[in-house]
Each structure stands twice: as structure tokens, then as C-alpha cells.
Motif scaffolding. Structure first.
Motif, PDB file in Angstrom:
ATOM      1  N   UNK A 198       1.189 -37.059 -24.953  1.00  0.00           N
ATOM      2  CA  UNK A 198       2.271 -36.643 -25.833  1.00  0.00           C
ATOM      3  C   UNK A 198       1.732 -36.165 -27.188  1.00  0.00           C
ATOM      4  N   UNK A 199       0.778 -36.908 -27.756  1.00  0.00           N
ATOM      5  CA  UNK A 199       0.242 -36.526 -29.065  1.00  0.00           C
ATOM      6  C   UNK A 199      -0.395 -35.142 -28.993  1.00  0.00           C
ATOM      7  N   UNK A 200      -1.131 -34.881 -27.925  1.00  0.00           N
ATOM      8  CA  UNK A 200      -1.750 -33.569 -27.752  1.00  0.00           C
ATOM      9  C   UNK A 200      -0.687 -32.481 -27.627  1.00  0.00           C
ATOM     10  N   UNK A 201       0.410 -32.791 -26.940  1.00  0.00           N
ATOM     11  CA  UNK A 201       1.496 -31.818 -26.800  1.00  0.00           C
ATOM     12  C   UNK A 201       2.126 -31.503 -28.147  1.00  0.00           C
ATOM     13  N   UNK A 202       2.328 -32.537 -28.974  1.00  0.00           N
ATOM     14  CA  UNK A 202       2.922 -32.327 -30.293  1.00  0.00           C
ATOM     15  C   UNK A 202       2.013 -31.453 -31.157  1.00  0.00           C
ATOM     16  N   UNK A 203       0.708 -31.678 -31.063  1.00  0.00           N
ATOM     17  CA  UNK A 203      -0.237 -30.936 -31.896  1.00  0.00           C
ATOM     18  C   UNK A 203      -0.337 -29.462 -31.500  1.00  0.00           C
ATOM     19  N   UNK A 204      -0.107 -29.163 -30.234  1.00  0.00           N
ATOM     20  CA  UNK A 204      -0.306 -27.801 -29.754  1.00  0.00           C
ATOM     21  C   UNK A 204       0.981 -27.052 -29.430  1.00  0.00           C
ATOM     22  N   UNK A 205       2.117 -27.733 -29.475  1.00  0.00           N
ATOM     23  CA  UNK A 205       3.386 -27.071 -29.133  1.00  0.00           C
ATOM     24  C   UNK A 205       3.817 -26.142 -30.265  1.00  0.00           C
ATOM     25  N   UNK A 206       4.513 -25.055 -29.934  1.00  0.00           N
ATOM     26  CA  UNK A 206       5.073 -24.188 -30.980  1.00  0.00           C
ATOM     27  C   UNK A 206       6.055 -24.965 -31.848  1.00  0.00           C
TER      28      UNK A 206
END
Length: 302
Positions: A198-206
Motif C-alpha cells: 500500500x505504501x508503495x502504491x501511495x508513493x507512485x499513484x497519480x
């Protein structure tokens, strides 16, 4: 005649719940279906915690904890993960129409497990509603073909029906808003089992996707329940709940304006058939023995 504050509360509730499918679609552009649900309800849980601290929501009885956990499983975890997977392949408008089929499955489950007699009119409404669901599932494409992901939205509607059945006995001891808070918190806690990445998704999501999830958590998943409770406290439940039929057409308008989605004629007709079937089921249902059980529409799905 309704006072202005009540009208405003109902209008805000309908707009919030109708915007949910569009918000999910925006969130899915940067997050996976599970992370969309988790982010949404982490935000909603924080919002609900603030409201609970301000309003003094009671602690649940220890003996009710397993049932309250079940509410979270069906009303939050399973419902929203299935809904998000479903919206990967069907339009936001079709998803809203299918999600509104919950009363049909509630009636089926009630007849099986609660031995509620639907009568001939109720069963006719069920068959009509199921035919409408099939029409939406098949008609949400230019080729009038089967959409497998639409079955995920149907599963979401079924899981919400189970939530509604499970909450009926609990309404004798808790208010609908208390049950909503307990379900949000327990369902969110369970979703942390799928928090990996999830943290990685937050960092890379638009940024737009993340803002979409913030909107989902605050408005359709939290604020709308407060405005809905305000309206329910001032109007008969049956009259207020009937206004929820405005959610699917409003959802279609929002999806058309924001996403450029144009509903297919077959899906639109199927949605009308679903709503007609629901109307027949409700008209044939026996009047509830207790007003507290008339809490349908207290959803976490909108």
C-alpha cells in the motif's frame, strides 16, 4: 413540507452515494481494487472516530463482538473489494444499477433464513428484478455480451444483503449509526491483511487517484451517513428510503459528466426493470413489526 435543512441533507446524501462509482473508477487508475477499498476506509474510519468521540457512541457489548465483526466482513471488506473488482470491467452507471439490486437478494435470503413470506407479488418482483440484472450484465457493452466482472458487483450486492440480515437483531440494542461505525472499523481492520504494497502504491499513484480516494473516504463513506441519519430522524423511513431510487440515474449523470461514460440503452432499460422489481418486492413485503428494523439504506456501498 420538508424543511430546507432536511432537503439539503437528503440531496447531499444522494449526491455523495451517486458519486461513489465515479470516485472508485478514478481511484482504480492508480491503485488496485483492494488498496482502493483499504485507503477509502482508513480515511472513513478516522472520520468516524472523530465523530464517535464528539457524539459519545457507546462501546459494544462483548457478546455482540462476533456479530459486529461479521457486519464488517460482509458490509465493508467483501462488499467493497468485490465492488472494486467489478468496476474494472463495467461502467460506473451499470455498477450503481447493479448495486441497487440489494433488496432483491435481501428478500431471497429473508425468505430462506427468516421464513418471511413474500407472496406471489414478491416472487414476481424477484423474477423481474433478476431479469433486469441479467439485462444490465449483458447490455453494458456495445456487443451485448456477458461481462464476467459484473458478477463481482452482483456478489457485492449479495454481501450487502447478508449485512442487512445480520444487522436486524442488533438494531434492538444499537442505533444504525453505531452499527455503521462498528462495521467500518472492523471491516477496515480486516482489510489490513491485504495492506502489503500500500505504501508503495501511495508513493507512485497519480495525485488525482489519491485525491479520489480521499473524497471517497470522507464523503460517500462517512459524511453521507451523518446527513442520512439527520434525514431519517425527521422523516418516515419508508418515505426517505424511496428517495434512494434517485441514486442510479444521478450516478449515470455524474459518470457521464466526469468520465464521459454514456450508458448503453440495454443497461439503462435493465436498470429500470431492476428498480421496478424492487418496487414490487417492497410493495408485497409485510410491514415490519418494529420501526427500528426499517433501516434499509444504511449502506456502506454507495
Amino acid at each position: 413540507m420538508m424543511e430546507r435543512k432536511t432537503v439539503a441533507a437528503i440531496a447531499l446524501t444522494i449526491l455523495c452515494w451517486a458519486s461513489s462509482p465515479t470516485g472508485i473508477r478514478i481511484g482504480l487508475t492508480g491503485y488496485g481494487p483492494i488498496h482502493v477499498a483499504l485507503m477509502r476506509f482508513v480515511i472513513a474510519s478516522l472520520f468516524m472516530c472523530g465523530y464517535a468521540a464528539w457524539s459519545g457512541i457507546r462501546m459494544p457489548l462483548l457478546r455482540d463482538v462476533p456479530q459486529l465483526a461479521a457486519l464488517g466482513i460482509f458490509g465493508v471488506t467483501l462488499h467493497h473489494i468485490a465492488l472494486n473488482f467489478g468496476q474494472q470491467g463495467i461502467s460506473a452507471g451499470a455498477a450503481s444499477l447493479l448495486a441497487q439490486s440489494t433488496p432483491l437478494f435481501t428478500a431471497i435470503l429473508s425468505s430462506i433464513f427468516c421464513r418471511e413470506n413474500l407472496g406471489s407479488g414478491g416472487w414476481a418482483g424477484l423474477l423481474l428484478g433478476l431479469a433486469g440484472i441479467a439485462c444490465v450484465v449483458l447490455g453494458d457493452s456495445s456487443e451485448f455480451r456477458f461481462q464476467p466482472t459484473a458478477l463481482c458487483v452482483v456478489l457485492a450486492a449479495i454481501s450487502w444483503s447478508i449485512y442487512f440480515i445480520l444487522q436486524k437483531p442488533l438494531l434492538e440494542r444499537y442505533t444504525p449509526l453505531e452499527l455503521t461505525c462498528y462495521a467500518v472499523w472492523s471491516g477496515t481492520a480486516l482489510m489490513f491483511l491485504f495492506a502489503r504494497g500500500l505504501v508503495d502504491s501511495v508513493l507512485h499513484a497519480p495525485l488525482g487517484s489519491t485525491l479520489g480516494l480521499v473524497y471517497l473516504g470522507i464523503f460517500p463513506s462517512a459524511l453521507a451517513y451523518l446527513t442520512w441519519s439527520y434525514a431519517l430522524a425527521r422523516l418516515p423511513v419508508g418515505r426517505t428510503s424511496s428517495l434512494l431510487y434517485l441514486v442510479p440515474p444521478t450516478a449515470m449523470l455524474i459518470a457521464w459528466f466526469v468520465l464521459g461514460e454514456t450508458p448503453r440503452p440495454a443497461a439503462f432499460v435493465g436498470g429500470g426493470i431492476v428498480l421496478l422489481g424492487i418496487g414490487l418486492v417492497k410493495a408485497s413485503s409485510p410491514a415490519p413489526a418494529r420501526p427500528a428494523s426499517e433501516s434499509e439504506g444504511w449502506g456502506l456501498k454507495r
